[in-house]
Design an enzyme around this catalytic site. Sequence first.
Site, PDB file in Angstrom:
ATOM      1  N   GLY A   8       0.803  -1.208   0.000  1.00 32.56           N
ATOM      2  CA  GLY A   8       0.000   0.000   0.000  1.00 32.56           C
ATOM      3  C   GLY A   8       0.837   1.259   0.000  1.00 32.56           C
ATOM      4  O   GLY A   8       2.053   1.230  -0.231  1.00 32.56           O
ATOM      5  N   ALA A  30      -8.752   1.315   6.163  1.00 35.44           N
ATOM      6  CA  ALA A  30      -7.614   1.041   5.285  1.00 35.44           C
ATOM      7  C   ALA A  30      -6.974  -0.278   5.687  1.00 35.44           C
ATOM      8  O   ALA A  30      -6.961  -0.640   6.873  1.00 35.44           O
ATOM      9  CB  ALA A  30      -6.588   2.168   5.379  1.00 35.44           C
ATOM     10  N   ILE A  31      -6.438  -0.994   4.697  1.00 33.90           N
ATOM     11  CA  ILE A  31      -5.769  -2.265   4.946  1.00 33.90           C
ATOM     12  C   ILE A  31      -4.448  -2.278   4.195  1.00 33.90           C
ATOM     13  O   ILE A  31      -4.389  -1.951   3.011  1.00 33.90           O
ATOM     14  CB  ILE A  31      -6.642  -3.455   4.501  1.00 33.90           C
ATOM     15  CG1 ILE A  31      -7.892  -3.533   5.373  1.00 33.90           C
ATOM     16  CG2 ILE A  31      -5.865  -4.772   4.573  1.00 33.90           C
ATOM     17  CD1 ILE A  31      -8.846  -4.649   5.010  1.00 33.90           C
ATOM     18  N   CYS A  72      -3.650   6.698   0.828  1.00 26.45           N
ATOM     19  CA  CYS A  72      -3.554   5.451   0.064  1.00 26.45           C
ATOM     20  C   CYS A  72      -3.282   5.698  -1.417  1.00 26.45           C
ATOM     21  O   CYS A  72      -3.475   4.809  -2.249  1.00 26.45           O
ATOM     22  CB  CYS A  72      -4.806   4.590   0.238  1.00 26.45           C
ATOM     23  SG  CYS A  72      -5.173   4.210   1.974  1.00 26.45           S
ATOM     24  N   PHE A  85      -5.102  -3.509   9.633  1.00 21.73           N
ATOM     25  CA  PHE A  85      -6.180  -2.595   9.272  1.00 21.73           C
ATOM     26  C   PHE A  85      -6.242  -1.415  10.228  1.00 21.73           C
ATOM     27  O   PHE A  85      -5.730  -1.462  11.355  1.00 21.73           O
ATOM     28  CB  PHE A  85      -7.530  -3.329   9.282  1.00 21.73           C
ATOM     29  CG  PHE A  85      -7.970  -3.808  10.648  1.00 21.73           C
ATOM     30  CD1 PHE A  85      -8.649  -2.981  11.517  1.00 21.73           C
ATOM     31  CD2 PHE A  85      -7.692  -5.115  11.060  1.00 21.73           C
ATOM     32  CE1 PHE A  85      -9.046  -3.417  12.777  1.00 21.73           C
ATOM     33  CE2 PHE A  85      -8.089  -5.567  12.313  1.00 21.73           C
ATOM     34  CZ  PHE A  85      -8.768  -4.716  13.181  1.00 21.73           C
ATOM     35  N   ALA A  86      -6.890  -0.349   9.746  1.00 28.22           N
ATOM     36  CA  ALA A  86      -7.170   0.823  10.572  1.00 28.22           C
ATOM     37  C   ALA A  86      -8.599   1.256  10.291  1.00 28.22           C
ATOM     38  O   ALA A  86      -8.921   1.648   9.163  1.00 28.22           O
ATOM     39  CB  ALA A  86      -6.195   1.946  10.247  1.00 28.22           C
ATOM     40  N   THR A 113      -0.716   6.628   4.697  1.00 32.39           N
ATOM     41  CA  THR A 113      -1.938   6.837   5.457  1.00 32.39           C
ATOM     42  C   THR A 113      -1.596   7.513   6.777  1.00 32.39           C
ATOM     43  O   THR A 113      -0.425   7.789   7.073  1.00 32.39           O
ATOM     44  CB  THR A 113      -2.688   5.513   5.678  1.00 32.39           C
ATOM     45  OG1 THR A 113      -4.007   5.796   6.155  1.00 32.39           O
ATOM     46  CG2 THR A 113      -1.968   4.611   6.679  1.00 32.39           C
ATOM     47  N   TRP A 114      -2.621   7.783   7.560  1.00 35.20           N
ATOM     48  CA  TRP A 114      -2.453   8.390   8.885  1.00 35.20           C
ATOM     49  C   TRP A 114      -3.044   7.458   9.926  1.00 35.20           C
ATOM     50  O   TRP A 114      -4.056   6.791   9.701  1.00 35.20           O
ATOM     51  CB  TRP A 114      -3.191   9.733   8.936  1.00 35.20           C
ATOM     52  CG  TRP A 114      -3.233  10.350  10.310  1.00 35.20           C
ATOM     53  CD1 TRP A 114      -2.272  11.120  10.902  1.00 35.20           C
ATOM     54  CD2 TRP A 114      -4.295  10.254  11.267  1.00 35.20           C
ATOM     55  NE1 TRP A 114      -2.667  11.497  12.163  1.00 35.20           N
ATOM     56  CE2 TRP A 114      -3.899  10.977  12.413  1.00 35.20           C
ATOM     57  CE3 TRP A 114      -5.533   9.613  11.258  1.00 35.20           C
ATOM     58  CZ2 TRP A 114      -4.708  11.094  13.540  1.00 35.20           C
ATOM     59  CZ3 TRP A 114      -6.340   9.711  12.388  1.00 35.20           C
ATOM     60  CH2 TRP A 114      -5.927  10.460  13.508  1.00 35.20           C
ATOM     61  N   HIS A 115      -2.394   7.404  11.089  1.00 33.54           N
ATOM     62  CA  HIS A 115      -2.937   6.713  12.255  1.00 33.54           C
ATOM     63  C   HIS A 115      -2.953   7.684  13.419  1.00 33.54           C
ATOM     64  O   HIS A 115      -2.059   8.526  13.553  1.00 33.54           O
ATOM     65  CB  HIS A 115      -2.087   5.504  12.644  1.00 33.54           C
ATOM     66  CG  HIS A 115      -2.007   4.446  11.596  1.00 33.54           C
ATOM     67  ND1 HIS A 115      -3.125   3.918  10.986  1.00 33.54           N
ATOM     68  CD2 HIS A 115      -0.943   3.807  11.056  1.00 33.54           C
ATOM     69  CE1 HIS A 115      -2.743   2.998  10.103  1.00 33.54           C
ATOM     70  NE2 HIS A 115      -1.432   2.913  10.131  1.00 33.54           N
TER      71      HIS A 115
END
Length: 259
Positions: free
Chosen positions: A75, A183-184, A214, A197-198, A78-80
């Site tokens: 991928g 998201a994965i 992504c 995942f998130a 992304t943000w966490h």
Amino acid sequence: MSELRFVHLGFGADAVEYREAWQRQREVHAARFADEIPDTCLLLEHQPVYTAGRRTADSERPLDGTPVVDVDRGGKITWHGPGQLVGYPILKLPRPVDVVAHVRRLEEALIRTCAEFGLETTRIEGRSGVWVLGEPAERPELGGLELDLAPPTDEEEYDPRLRGPEYAPSNAGRRGEDRKLAAIGVRVAKGVTMHGFALTCDSDTTWFDRIVPCGIRDAGVTSLSRELGREVTVAEVLPVVEKHLRAVLESTEPMPRAV
């Protein structure tokens, strides 16, 4: 699959710094490979962080120089952070590992989770993750001309099996903005999975405005709270995700990828 063990690493005020969780993943991965522990899913919230998978382009990163952690998953960027439930299922799968099938099982558990909260979600052809579809687009009649763009077959995670009635077509003018809810991104090493995942529950989604989430420019990001019109916290979602992960992962017997 054998019984799945859940480990809670930290939530809220105890949210976990990304590199600390990444090191914990590596430790659990090594122990699972050695059959010292059963299949294990780490569940947590992260302190705010941008992470970039191997295929992230420079143009998709923050333009203001915000730091990004480059990671070894598939991928893109992304943000966490707060309000997002992150899960890292570390599972031993038969070789050669069917990565696409693994991703679809994670999606299925999250789709079931959202349905329990009263939100209909789906997959999109050629794209991983869990989605809320935009409204059908109003398009003028063009004398029989049909816009039907092909799915992105050059994408690393695209697989020709991802076609059929359970997959909405990739957005090619058919709908308004689709919105990504979960998201994965995964990695498989020595037949054991990492990352995962998130699921965005009640995050401030403006964090995503600094990046191209992504690597997808024709879609947005959303949360359970936004879609349902009420606050839906990580604490509320956590037991539901556990229930559906256990139901999906323990009830299916993973098969090797056909070669």
